[in-house]
Write a protein that holds these residues in place. Structure first.
Motif, mmCIF file in Angstrom:
data_model
loop_
_atom_site.group_PDB
_atom_site.id
_atom_site.type_symbol
_atom_site.label_atom_id
_atom_site.label_comp_id
_atom_site.label_asym_id
_atom_site.label_seq_id
_atom_site.Cartn_x
_atom_site.Cartn_y
_atom_site.Cartn_z
ATOM 1 N N VAL A 153 0.871 -1.176 0.000
ATOM 2 C CA VAL A 153 0.000 0.000 0.000
ATOM 3 C C VAL A 153 0.904 1.221 0.000
ATOM 4 O O VAL A 153 1.775 1.348 0.865
ATOM 5 C CB VAL A 153 -0.939 0.033 1.221
ATOM 6 N N ALA A 154 0.705 2.112 -0.972
ATOM 7 C CA ALA A 154 1.567 3.287 -1.059
ATOM 8 C C ALA A 154 1.179 4.343 -0.039
ATOM 9 O O ALA A 154 2.049 4.955 0.587
ATOM 10 C CB ALA A 154 1.511 3.874 -2.468
ATOM 11 N N SER A 155 -0.125 4.578 0.099
ATOM 12 C CA SER A 155 -0.551 5.645 0.990
ATOM 13 C C SER A 155 -1.984 5.433 1.449
ATOM 14 O O SER A 155 -2.734 4.642 0.864
ATOM 15 C CB SER A 155 -0.429 7.015 0.321
ATOM 16 N N LEU A 156 -2.336 6.146 2.496
ATOM 17 C CA LEU A 156 -3.690 6.167 3.039
ATOM 18 C C LEU A 156 -4.176 7.600 3.022
ATOM 19 O O LEU A 156 -3.524 8.492 3.575
ATOM 20 C CB LEU A 156 -3.697 5.638 4.477
ATOM 21 N N ILE A 157 -5.318 7.842 2.369
ATOM 22 C CA ILE A 157 -5.934 9.156 2.385
ATOM 23 C C ILE A 157 -7.057 9.150 3.408
ATOM 24 O O ILE A 157 -7.919 8.264 3.397
ATOM 25 C CB ILE A 157 -6.486 9.540 1.001
#
Length: 217
Positions: free
Chosen positions: A36-40
């Motif tokens: 997972v690259a990022s969490l918004i």
């Protein structure tokens, strides 16, 4: 947000309507599923205190897993919780202001795009990424055709990375990746009732490994 893999990567968007306990539990499960690259984290309809409390709870969970945390809402909260970035969808002036104040401290991404003209206008400010989609509108199995069209055009023409919102089915990552977008965002496809977030993230990464175009070095 990084693009260490040479193919489209997964971005998670926290969904509305879950209790903090349920959201933390599902997030922990999702992060066990693979890359997972990022969490918004969108504010949705949370007031400032509740949003900050939620961010203070979730940001360390994601960051401990090597996942960048991007706050969509009050930029002051992003600084307080030591987020990795902010997401701005209130127009060019707000985006330019955030970039001027924050870009040497954290990434600043742009959203709220409906047309190519919107994208080009926002792109003049040089955000760290362009987002095609609207939070909470991933309620059809496939990504919205407009978002796919915008992402394909943008990825071919512009160097700034883009994120395209997927659909409510995890298989929608295939269509998103085919646009050439660097990132595909999933929310309902991972966090909806009855789904195992760990399995959904694993499935998304498997599909991207198998089907996503490879980027040139």
């Amino acid at each position: 947000m990084t693009d260490a893999l040479n193919r489209c990567r997964l971005v998670l968007i926290a969904p509305p309507g879950l209790s903090p306990d349920d959201l933390e539990r599902k997030l922990r499960q999702a992060l066990e599923g693979g890359d997972v690259a990022s969490l918004i984290l969108p504010a949705y309809d949370l007031h400032e205190t509740a949003f900050q409390d939620l961010a203070e709870r979730l940001a360390p969970v994601a960051q401990a897993a090597g996942v960048a945390v991007v706050m969509a809402g009050d930029t002051r909260i992003a600084a307080r919780v030591k987020a990795d970035g902010v997401h701005v969808d209130e127009g060019k002036a707000a985006l330019a202001d955030a970039i001027d104040r924050l870009q040497d401290k954290m990434m600043v991404g742009a959203g709220g795009v409906k047309t190519r003209d919107d994208a080009l206008e926002l792109g003049e400010t040089r955000p760290d990424y362009m987002f095609f989609g609207r939070f909470g509108y991933d309620n059809t199995p496939e990504p919205h055709p407009r978002n796919l069209n915008l992402a394909e055009w943008w990825a071919e023409m512009i160097e700034i990375p883009c994120i395209v919102l997927g659909g409510s089915e995890v298989e929608s990552v295939e269509a998103a990746a085919e646009t050439g977008a660097e990132f595909v965002a999933l929310s309902a496809a991972v966090f909806a009732d009855g789904l195992d977030p760990r399995e959904q993230v694993a499935r998304a990464n498997s599909l991207l490994d198998q089907k996503a175009p490879r980027f040139e070095d």
